[in-house]
Write an enzyme that holds these catalytic residues in place. Structure first.
Site, PDB file in Angstrom:
ATOM      1  N   ASP A  38      17.958  -3.355 -67.522  1.00 60.88           N
ATOM      2  CA  ASP A  38      18.447  -4.297 -68.536  1.00 60.88           C
ATOM      3  C   ASP A  38      18.249  -5.768 -68.164  1.00 60.88           C
ATOM      4  OD1 ASP A  38      19.194  -2.343 -70.250  1.00 60.88           O
ATOM      5  OD2 ASP A  38      21.292  -2.296 -69.630  1.00 60.88           O
ATOM      6  N   HIS A 245      -0.043 -16.742 -47.798  1.00 60.15           N
ATOM      7  CA  HIS A 245       0.891 -16.527 -48.912  1.00 60.15           C
ATOM      8  C   HIS A 245       2.203 -15.894 -48.454  1.00 60.15           C
ATOM      9  CE1 HIS A 245      -2.370 -16.863 -52.252  1.00 60.15           C
ATOM     10  NE2 HIS A 245      -1.947 -18.023 -51.810  1.00 60.15           N
ATOM     11  N   ASP A 262       5.982 -24.638 -47.832  1.00 56.63           N
ATOM     12  CA  ASP A 262       5.163 -24.988 -48.990  1.00 56.63           C
ATOM     13  C   ASP A 262       6.020 -24.690 -50.201  1.00 56.63           C
ATOM     14  OD1 ASP A 262       3.369 -25.152 -51.092  1.00 56.63           O
ATOM     15  OD2 ASP A 262       1.759 -24.075 -50.061  1.00 56.63           O
ATOM     16  N   ASP A 273       3.999 -29.654 -55.754  1.00 61.19           N
ATOM     17  CA  ASP A 273       3.446 -28.712 -54.765  1.00 61.19           C
ATOM     18  C   ASP A 273       3.289 -29.451 -53.431  1.00 61.19           C
ATOM     19  OD1 ASP A 273       2.117 -26.688 -53.459  1.00 61.19           O
ATOM     20  OD2 ASP A 273       0.308 -26.764 -54.696  1.00 61.19           O
ATOM     21  N   HIS A 356      -9.256 -22.135 -46.641  1.00 61.02           N
ATOM     22  CA  HIS A 356      -8.958 -22.400 -48.062  1.00 61.02           C
ATOM     23  C   HIS A 356      -9.498 -23.769 -48.464  1.00 61.02           C
ATOM     24  CE1 HIS A 356      -5.553 -25.085 -47.069  1.00 61.02           C
ATOM     25  NE2 HIS A 356      -5.125 -24.167 -46.215  1.00 61.02           N
ATOM     26  N   HIS A 360      -6.494 -28.429 -55.505  1.00 61.99           N
ATOM     27  CA  HIS A 360      -6.630 -27.795 -56.823  1.00 61.99           C
ATOM     28  C   HIS A 360      -5.989 -28.718 -57.835  1.00 61.99           C
ATOM     29  CE1 HIS A 360      -2.360 -26.692 -56.395  1.00 61.99           C
ATOM     30  NE2 HIS A 360      -2.656 -26.291 -55.168  1.00 61.99           N
ATOM     31  N   HIS A 367      -1.493 -24.099 -60.078  1.00 60.94           N
ATOM     32  CA  HIS A 367      -2.957 -24.141 -60.035  1.00 60.94           C
ATOM     33  C   HIS A 367      -3.358 -24.398 -61.480  1.00 60.94           C
ATOM     34  CE1 HIS A 367      -3.219 -21.573 -56.103  1.00 60.94           C
ATOM     35  NE2 HIS A 367      -2.619 -22.715 -55.939  1.00 60.94           N
ATOM     36  N   GLU A 410      -4.588 -30.798 -49.464  1.00 61.62           N
ATOM     37  CA  GLU A 410      -3.829 -29.908 -48.590  1.00 61.62           C
ATOM     38  C   GLU A 410      -4.647 -29.241 -47.494  1.00 61.62           C
ATOM     39  OE1 GLU A 410      -2.559 -26.205 -50.482  1.00 61.62           O
ATOM     40  OE2 GLU A 410      -3.189 -26.992 -52.412  1.00 61.62           O
ATOM     41  N   TYR A 414      -5.080 -22.873 -38.995  1.00 59.99           N
ATOM     42  CA  TYR A 414      -4.307 -21.654 -38.731  1.00 59.99           C
ATOM     43  C   TYR A 414      -4.959 -20.951 -37.544  1.00 59.99           C
ATOM     44  CZ  TYR A 414      -3.338 -23.130 -43.435  1.00 59.99           C
ATOM     45  OH  TYR A 414      -3.027 -23.918 -44.526  1.00 59.99           O
ATOM     46  N   ARG A 431      -0.135 -26.884 -42.294  1.00 61.05           N
ATOM     47  CA  ARG A 431      -0.730 -27.391 -43.536  1.00 61.05           C
ATOM     48  C   ARG A 431       0.066 -28.624 -43.928  1.00 61.05           C
ATOM     49  NH1 ARG A 431      -0.991 -23.109 -46.143  1.00 61.05           N
ATOM     50  NH2 ARG A 431       0.885 -23.095 -47.439  1.00 61.05           N
ATOM     51  N   GLU A 433       0.411 -31.008 -47.344  1.00 60.12           N
ATOM     52  CA  GLU A 433      -0.019 -31.028 -48.749  1.00 60.12           C
ATOM     53  C   GLU A 433       0.721 -32.098 -49.524  1.00 60.12           C
ATOM     54  OE1 GLU A 433       0.880 -27.414 -50.988  1.00 60.12           O
ATOM     55  OE2 GLU A 433      -0.660 -27.947 -52.443  1.00 60.12           O
TER      56      GLU A 433
HETATM   57  N1  GLY Z   1       1.599 -23.580 -53.273  1.00 59.56           N
HETATM   58  C1  GLY Z   1       0.352 -23.097 -53.677  1.00 59.56           C
HETATM   59  C2  GLY Z   1      -0.735 -23.927 -53.203  1.00 59.56           C
HETATM   60  O1  GLY Z   1      -0.530 -24.747 -52.346  1.00 59.56           O
HETATM   61  O2  GLY Z   1      -1.819 -23.840 -53.684  1.00 59.56           O
HETATM   62 MN    MN Z   2      -1.369 -26.396 -53.494  1.00 57.82          MN
HETATM   63 MN    MN Z   3       1.396 -25.578 -51.913  1.00 56.69          MN
END
Ligand code: GLY
Ligand code: MN
Ligand code: MN
Length: 463
Positions: A38, A245, A262, A273, A356, A360, A367, A410, A414, A431, A433
């Site tokens: 529910d 992730h 993050d 972000d 990566h 973005h 994104h 960003e 790693y 990272r 960002e």
């Molecule tokens: N938090 C997702 C990214 O940094 O793309």
């Molecule tokens: Mn990002």
């Molecule tokens: Mn991010």
């Protein structure tokens, strides 16, 4: 009337002007989604629909004609449902409140759509974004076709509305930039809070867990009116930071380790972000600091490369150039095996440490939509290598940045345990960002309400 009604009306008019003679566009909002039995997931409207209406109720569909007429289908007033679920605007009040020309109950959609589509040439809707929409459009077109013997004309062209809306959303207007600045400010303060909590708890000898810091983030988001996090927050202690992730969980936050957070809030439909990486106890160790300063130096170069007229890939290329040299200098890559920094870049030897992209688009969606290829130059002779896949991309040059575009910057590193990699760097994930609004001369970093320099992070984490 809804706040900023004229902004939504202007956007609808811009869409109408691009539909071509006889065009009609259909934009449904997002469906409600069941979580279990529910319980539903917290409702989140569809970004395209919200961009054109500012309306957040579920079960709604907007129709725009090339002549500029906007029709809304929305939930009918229903005393019993409103007692349980909350007030509904209802079709009678919708035109005055939202500035649309007409409104019907969403229960009338199936009956009204064939009438709206009759004698139209083209039907536009967002392709491959709403499960089942193609089938529903098909059904409405069948109803129109059943009337061709009576002289009706049936649209003979279907077109993807994403191509129109994505380009509009890619450049943020002043209203959108204002919201994004506020969202970024809230998120920045949330990061500061999490950093300070980590150090304070460790100083007090407490058992610190990733969820303690996640709770700080959520508190600050909600305290300042954010509706929800813009995406699942990452709070990653120690080696967890090397999982790109990773989600905030129950991992212990240990003295001497780094924490990567993050996280960003969503405010009034817009995402922020931010990533910061900081020492759990407030003091970087030597190897942590060496890698941190390298990532920050690479971000500085990426920021400098972010300006109107530059291409989207340029900040990434600037990042990689700094990281490649730094990985050699710090001994994470062995010159005798991989050669010079130029070789490292050409052969992508940095990839095990940086896998990566550097950014973005950011907007209503974290994104965000928008082509990464320059539309005005598609087909012009060019050749480049995609930095991630290594694929050769021919005649699709990278997007040229314009004022008002918003993107993240960003870079990261790693380091997983591996042969040949100095042990002092093992399990460090970093990272950094920030979110940037492109301007004529450079970019405005809207997330610097949380410091980024190692010394400044240490200073704010002191008792
Ligand atoms: N938090 C997702 C990214 O940094 O793309
Ligand atoms: Mn990002
Ligand atoms: Mn991010």
């Amino acid at each position: 009337m809804i706040e900023h009604a004229s902004i939504y009306a202007q956007r609808r008019a811009r869409v109408a002007s691009q539909l071509g003679h006889g065009g009609l566009a259909i934009i449904p909002t997002a469906p409600e989604r069941q979580r279990n039995r529910d319980s539903d997931f917290l409702y989140r409207h569809d970004s395209y629909f919200y961009y054109l209406t500012g309306f957040t109720e579920p079960n709604a569909t907007l129709v725009i004609t090339a002549e500029g007429e906007a029709t809304l289908f929305c939930q009918p007033k229903d005393m019993e449902r409103e007692i349980w679920d909350g007030i509904r605007l209802g079709p009678d009040a919708a035109p005055a409140f939202l500035g649309v020309n007409k409104a019907f109950s969403s229960a009338d959609l199936a009956a009204q759509m064939p009438k709206l589509l009759e004698n139209r040439s083209t039907v536009w809707y967002p392709f491959a974004t709403h499960t089942g929409l193609e089938g529903r459009v098909d059904g409405w077109l069948q109803s129109v076709r059943a009337r061709v013997r009576f002289g009706a004309l049936c649209p003979d062209l279907q077109r993807d509305l994403c191509s129109v809306l994505d380009e509009m959303r890619l450049v943020k207007d002043a209203h959108e930039q204002g919201i994004m600045r506020r969202a970024s400010q809230i998120s920045a303060h949330a990061h500061v809070r999490a950093m300070q909590r980590s150090a304070a708890m460790l100083r007090a000898g407490q058992d610190v867990r990733e969820y303690h810091l996640d709770a700080e983030l959520l508190h600050e988001f909600r305290q300042h009116g954010s509706q929800y996090p813009a995406y699942g927050s990452i709070v990653a202690a120690g080696a967890n930071a090397c999982v790109l992730h990773y989600r905030a969980d129950a991992g212990p936050i240990r003295d001497g380790e780094l924490v990567l957070i993050d996280a960003g809030c969503e405010l009034d439909g817009y995402a922020s972000d931010i990533t910061r990486t900081f020492p759990a106890n407030g003091r970087f160790t030597g190897p942590q600091r060496a890698l941190y300063d390298l990532v920050l130096a690479s971000q500085d170069e990426a920021v400098a490369a972010t300006k109107a007229g530059a291409r989207f890939v340029e900040p990434h290329e600037a990042t990689v150039a700094v990281l490649a040299q730094g990985l050699l200098d710090l001994g994470l890559l062995d010159k005798s095996k991989v050669g010079s920094a130029q070789d490292v870049i050409a052969n992508r030897s940095y990839f095990p440490f940086y896998m990566h992209r550097t950014g973005h688009w950011l907007g209503m969606d974290v994104h965000d939509c928008g082509s990464y290829v320059e539309p005005s130059q598609v087909g012009q002779v060019s050749e480049r290598k995609d930095p991630l896949s290594g694929e050769t991309i021919k005649d699709r040059p990278s997007r040229i940045l314009q004022p008002g575009m918003v993107l993240t910057i960003e870079p990261g590193l790693y380091v997983r345990p591996a042969e040949g990699v100095p042990e002092q760097f093992w399990n460090i994930g970093i990272r950094i960002e920030d979110d940037a609004i492109v301007t004529e001369t450079g970019c405005e970093l809207i997330t610097r309400g949380v410091p980024v320099k190692a010394d400044e992070i240490e200073a704010l984490m002191k008792g």
